[in-house]
Design a protein around this motif. Structure first.
Motif, PDB file in Angstrom:
ATOM      1  N   SER A   1     -50.829 -27.555  74.858  1.00 36.34           N
ATOM      2  CA  SER A   1     -52.236 -27.625  75.272  1.00 36.34           C
ATOM      3  C   SER A   1     -52.911 -28.376  75.734  1.00 36.34           C
ATOM      4  O   SER A   1     -53.440 -28.464  76.420  1.00 36.34           O
ATOM      5  CB  SER A   1     -52.541 -27.235  73.617  1.00 36.34           C
TER       6      SER A   1
ATOM      7  N   GLU B   1     -54.359 -27.350  79.248  1.00 33.93           N
ATOM      8  CA  GLU B   1     -55.692 -27.163  79.036  1.00 33.93           C
ATOM      9  C   GLU B   1     -56.589 -27.970  79.125  1.00 33.93           C
ATOM     10  O   GLU B   1     -57.538 -27.504  79.415  1.00 33.93           O
ATOM     11  CB  GLU B   1     -55.595 -25.515  77.800  1.00 33.93           C
ATOM     12  N   TRP B   2     -56.502 -29.468  77.891  1.00 33.78           N
ATOM     13  CA  TRP B   2     -57.370 -29.541  77.943  1.00 33.78           C
ATOM     14  C   TRP B   2     -57.415 -30.767  79.392  1.00 33.78           C
ATOM     15  O   TRP B   2     -58.773 -30.740  79.926  1.00 33.78           O
ATOM     16  CB  TRP B   2     -56.607 -30.897  77.213  1.00 33.78           C
ATOM     17  N   ASN B   3     -56.076 -30.779  80.429  1.00 35.51           N
ATOM     18  CA  ASN B   3     -56.630 -31.553  81.052  1.00 35.51           C
ATOM     19  C   ASN B   3     -57.439 -30.529  82.603  1.00 35.51           C
ATOM     20  O   ASN B   3     -57.853 -30.975  83.446  1.00 35.51           O
ATOM     21  CB  ASN B   3     -55.158 -31.722  82.197  1.00 35.51           C
ATOM     22  N   GLU B   4     -56.523 -28.758  82.142  1.00 34.04           N
ATOM     23  CA  GLU B   4     -57.756 -28.392  82.973  1.00 34.04           C
ATOM     24  C   GLU B   4     -58.894 -28.066  83.285  1.00 34.04           C
ATOM     25  O   GLU B   4     -59.782 -28.034  84.186  1.00 34.04           O
ATOM     26  CB  GLU B   4     -57.016 -26.982  83.505  1.00 34.04           C
ATOM     27  N   ARG B   5     -59.208 -28.289  81.450  1.00 33.91           N
ATOM     28  CA  ARG B   5     -60.516 -28.286  81.413  1.00 33.91           C
ATOM     29  C   ARG B   5     -61.493 -29.690  81.925  1.00 33.91           C
ATOM     30  O   ARG B   5     -62.312 -30.015  82.545  1.00 33.91           O
ATOM     31  CB  ARG B   5     -61.152 -28.627  79.704  1.00 33.91           C
ATOM     32  N   GLN B   6     -60.674 -30.425  82.031  1.00 36.05           N
ATOM     33  CA  GLN B   6     -61.477 -32.149  82.522  1.00 36.05           C
ATOM     34  C   GLN B   6     -61.581 -32.637  83.950  1.00 36.05           C
ATOM     35  O   GLN B   6     -61.706 -33.484  84.496  1.00 36.05           O
ATOM     36  CB  GLN B   6     -60.352 -33.542  81.546  1.00 36.05           C
ATOM     37  N   GLY B   7     -60.384 -31.058  84.533  1.00 37.06           N
ATOM     38  CA  GLY B   7     -60.354 -31.133  85.704  1.00 37.06           C
ATOM     39  C   GLY B   7     -59.251 -32.839  86.377  1.00 37.06           C
ATOM     40  O   GLY B   7     -59.314 -32.927  87.466  1.00 37.06           O
TER      41      GLY B   7
ATOM     42  N   ALA C   1     -52.948 -31.381  84.922  1.00 40.27           N
ATOM     43  CA  ALA C   1     -52.939 -29.595  84.726  1.00 40.27           C
ATOM     44  C   ALA C   1     -52.032 -29.436  85.765  1.00 40.27           C
ATOM     45  O   ALA C   1     -51.204 -28.525  85.584  1.00 40.27           O
ATOM     46  CB  ALA C   1     -54.082 -29.510  84.814  1.00 40.27           C
TER      47      ALA C   1
END
Length: 364
Positions: free
Chosen positions: A208, A211-217, A221
């Motif tokens: 999770s 996923e958080w860091n992928e969304r934040q760029g 991630a």
């Protein structure tokens, strides 16, 4: 007959050590550091106030602030690696507490923000260990809670036991961010070792958090994916690898068996507070868990729902160390040997309350 039944009950109760619900004087709050004679030689109250950047790691700085600490090498039991570490053993023959501190995600065993923790240990005559466990979690597979990391931490603990006179009832474990992730890992493997575990803003579930860091760029991630062998997509090998490298896969096995303080800034944008909330849920009995609705409400509003405030301990206790650091406690929950404290802050660790909480803990 009654005596026989009583004997059976007593025999069952002593056959296996059971965790006890901590007494009120062992809980966070109503700090008694001054009364206990603890010294806090560092003027710094939170890691974000320590000079420099969070990832700064310089031996010269350690030697300037706390020259008593030695730079040592620990042979790895898992391979031929030589693990560097910082270590301090108090003089004298009396057995002393041991403080094992784990560095955070993006740096190594020379992380400067942990210097006040070493200063505390030296001033209070505690042994101190600050190992490297394969360095920063920069994507190389040997890092990021790998089996080698777990083994290195175990080696560091054993080194400290062999080279200092350690009070086995007062072995303490502390970590911040990625260090808190590994603290939960190590405690889950050795539930009978640590008197107290202080986990500040912990990474609890790598999937999770990816996923958080992928969304934040954010770069984390990519580092997670590289360490786990690929993007952790459901059903894939990388997903299972990330799952196994997460405390979430192991901590539920020791629920109620380890004394843990989980502390998290409610406005943390690096490791979202839901990581701490899920860790707490996995450590407590079902009736004490936060609901999905409560977790969602905290994440969406950054505020504590009224229903949780009604059961929080923070209205009845004094948290002077948090107030001194301008990070007041907003929620304090306790179930069995597990405590959760949410404070008004971001991705931070407060030195003094965590150390004083640890000092209160002692294994029976």
């Amino acid at each position: 007959m009654l005596l026989a039944m009583l004997f059976v009950v007593l025999q069952a109760s002593v056959g296996e050590a059971q965790p006890r619900e901590p007494e009120s004087n062992r809980l966070l709050g109503t700090e008694a550091g001054d009364e206990a004679g603890l010294e806090h030689p560092s003027e710094h109250l939170v890691v974000t106030d320590f000079p420099g950047e969070l990832i700064d790691a310089e031996l010269d700085t350690w030697q300037e602030y706390v020259p008593e600490v030695e730079d040592v090498t620990i042979p790895a039991s898992a391979d031929e690696y030589e693990q560097p570490a910082l270590f301090y053993a108090p003089d004298g023959g009396e057995k002393r507490p041991l403080l094992l501190v784990l560095h955070s995600w993006s740096t190594d065993y020379l992380q400067n923000i942990d210097i006040p923790l070493a200063q505390f240990a030296v001033a209070n005559d505690w042994a101190f260990m600050h190992p490297d466990f394969r360095g920063p979690n920069d994507g190389h597979p040997e890092s990021t809670a790998s089996d080698l990391v777990i083994s290195d931490m175990e080696d560091a603990l054993e080194y400290a036991r062999e080279n200092a006179r350690v009070d086995e009832s007062r072995i303490y474990l502390l970590g911040y961010s990625g260090g808190a992730m590994n603290a939960l890992h190590l405690a889950s493997r050795h539930p009978d070792t640590f008197a107290g575990v202080a986990a500040w803003v912990p990474v609890y579930d790598l999937v999770s958090w990816y996923e958080w860091n992928e969304r934040q760029g954010e770069k984390y991630a990519e580092e997670i994916a590289e360490a786990c062998g690929g993007v952790p997509e459901e059903g894939g090998e990388a997903h299972e690898e990330c799952r196994q490298r997460s405390p979430k896969a192991h901590v539920p096995d020791v629920a109620g068996k380890i004394r843990v303080l989980i502390a998290h800034g409610i406005d943390d944008e690096t490791v979202p507070v839901e990581q701490a909330l899920h860790a707490y849920n996995d450590l407590v009995e079902e009736e004490a868990r936060l609901s999905r609705e409560d977790i969602d409400a905290i994440m969406e509003s950054g505020e504590i729902p009224d229903a949780l405030l009604e059961v929080s301990l923070h209205q009845q206790r004094d948290y002077q160390r948090f107030d001194d650091a301008e990070a007041p406690v907003l929620l304090h929950l306790q179930s069995g040997p597990t405590e959760l404290a949410l404070f008004d802050g971001e991705h931070d660790m407060l030195y003094r309350p965590g150390l004083e909480w640890l000092a209160l803990q002692e294994r029976e």
